[in-house]
Design a protein around this motif. Sequence first.
Motif, PDB file in Angstrom:
ATOM      1  N   LEU A 181       0.824  -1.227  -0.110  1.00 43.06           N
ATOM      2  CA  LEU A 181       0.049  -0.015  -0.031  1.00 43.06           C
ATOM      3  C   LEU A 181       0.901   1.315   0.077  1.00 43.06           C
ATOM      4  CD1 LEU A 181      -2.969  -0.989   2.439  1.00 43.06           C
ATOM      5  CD2 LEU A 181      -2.813  -1.078   0.166  1.00 43.06           C
ATOM      6  N   GLY A 182       2.147   1.278   0.057  1.00 46.30           N
ATOM      7  CA  GLY A 182       3.050   2.260  -0.106  1.00 46.30           C
ATOM      8  C   GLY A 182       3.067   2.738  -1.463  1.00 46.30           C
ATOM      9  N   GLY A 183       3.356   4.141  -1.654  1.00 45.06           N
ATOM     10  CA  GLY A 183       3.082   4.902  -3.073  1.00 45.06           C
ATOM     11  C   GLY A 183       2.265   4.710  -3.777  1.00 45.06           C
ATOM     12  N   LYS A 184       1.148   4.879  -3.064  1.00 38.51           N
ATOM     13  CA  LYS A 184      -0.374   4.747  -3.655  1.00 38.51           C
ATOM     14  C   LYS A 184      -1.092   5.680  -3.197  1.00 38.51           C
ATOM     15  CE  LYS A 184       0.992   0.655  -4.803  1.00 38.51           C
ATOM     16  NZ  LYS A 184       2.234   0.413  -4.280  1.00 38.51           N
ATOM     17  N   VAL A 185      -2.475   5.922  -3.852  1.00 36.14           N
ATOM     18  CA  VAL A 185      -3.546   6.688  -3.273  1.00 36.14           C
ATOM     19  C   VAL A 185      -4.650   5.531  -3.294  1.00 36.14           C
ATOM     20  CG1 VAL A 185      -5.389   8.326  -3.582  1.00 36.14           C
ATOM     21  CG2 VAL A 185      -2.824   8.887  -4.187  1.00 36.14           C
ATOM     22  N   LEU A 186      -4.955   5.316  -2.183  1.00 34.82           N
ATOM     23  CA  LEU A 186      -6.202   4.295  -1.521  1.00 34.82           C
ATOM     24  C   LEU A 186      -7.312   4.903  -1.528  1.00 34.82           C
ATOM     25  CD1 LEU A 186      -4.222   2.969   1.305  1.00 34.82           C
ATOM     26  CD2 LEU A 186      -3.884   2.258  -1.025  1.00 34.82           C
ATOM     27  N   ARG A 187      -8.532   4.251  -1.870  1.00 35.40           N
ATOM     28  CA  ARG A 187      -9.774   4.662  -2.040  1.00 35.40           C
ATOM     29  C   ARG A 187     -10.755   3.486  -0.976  1.00 35.40           C
ATOM     30  NH1 ARG A 187     -15.040   5.658  -5.862  1.00 35.40           N
ATOM     31  NH2 ARG A 187     -14.449   3.668  -6.734  1.00 35.40           N
ATOM     32  N   VAL A 188     -11.105   3.863   0.278  1.00 35.72           N
ATOM     33  CA  VAL A 188     -11.816   3.000   1.122  1.00 35.72           C
ATOM     34  C   VAL A 188     -12.950   3.657   1.554  1.00 35.72           C
ATOM     35  CG1 VAL A 188      -9.273   1.898   1.726  1.00 35.72           C
ATOM     36  CG2 VAL A 188     -10.299   3.716   3.205  1.00 35.72           C
TER      37      VAL A 188
END
Length: 372
Positions: A181-188
């Motif tokens: 999950l590093g170097g990301k944009v997450l959508r939760v």
Amino acid sequence: MRRVVGFAAVLALAGCSAEGGGGGSAPSTTTSGGLKVEVVVAGLSHPWDVGFLPDGRMLVPQRPGRISLVADGRATDVEADLGDVAARGEGGLMSLVVHPDFATSRRFTTCFNTASDVRLVTWELDGTKATRVKDPLLSGLPTAASGRHSGCRMALDRDGDLLVGTGDTARGTAAQDRSTLGGKVLRVDLATGEGVAGNPFGDRIYTYGHRNVQGIAVRQDGMVFTAEHGPDVDDEVNVLKPGGNYGWDPSRGGTVGGYDESVPMTDLERFPDAVPAVWSSGDPTEAICDAAFLVGEQWGDLDGVLAVTALKGTKVLLFTVTQEGGVHSVAIPPELDGTHGRLRGAELGPDGALYVTTSNGTDDEVLRVSRG
């Protein structure tokens, strides 16, 4: 969006991307002034964010591991169990989001480093005491022993889902590796921490290939802009496209060890389909940080402008953005150009003013910025 008027150009940068989505820099301008900057509260230490409660009070997380409740120019420490916050290097207690239903739920979510990971925790506020109710909401975001590139910036999208920008923890393979999950944009989902239905890869990842996302701003039409740290060159403003690869790969496809920061921020040779930045700082970098849109008639010709803070640059940059998501021009207001030191957080308040935090380490402030 309306174009900003009344600005005098002082410097034109090569590679301008004016109208829609190509990479490059945009003309730099300076404003003729007209902003009013007031100190809301002082005496803080690396305040990362500002979260507004329905009654106008503010929750302000501070990197060493403290949350302040700010009202009437005074900061009161919130009683909260923050003993597992690992404040080291760039890491510690970082972003904070107040839930849209706070008036009934009393909930807010924070993001912070522990000894083993970066995690999101949801709290319930009762007076000046906060209790963990989702511990964790999401865990397992990578961290670095030094704290480098372990940042975490959160924002709610137009649907009320939680966007989380993460750093690559200075690991060469992390940004391109969709198993981390590093170097990301997450959508939760804000309630569960699970990935949102419709996410491009069927998990929590929304975009990847990022170096160190520091700011997320959602425009009224739903378009999402991010601010991202470059190495020695090329801080970037990006527009998010679901599933997009933003082209950072210091491992050079896993062929080199370590962390080779000589690679391009957006490597279009290795990744021809990577999403180009809509603005790049070039050389030198500004260490751009948080971002927020100025909205409302009270801003006059600044209505619709994207405000981005800068740490190293000690300024606010005002980006005129096109409807398609390009950057038309950049303005630097003199009232926030080297006047308050390093600037980190940026949030539009319920009164329509922009609230900015300083990040100098001692006697830091929350500033209220409005049209003079």
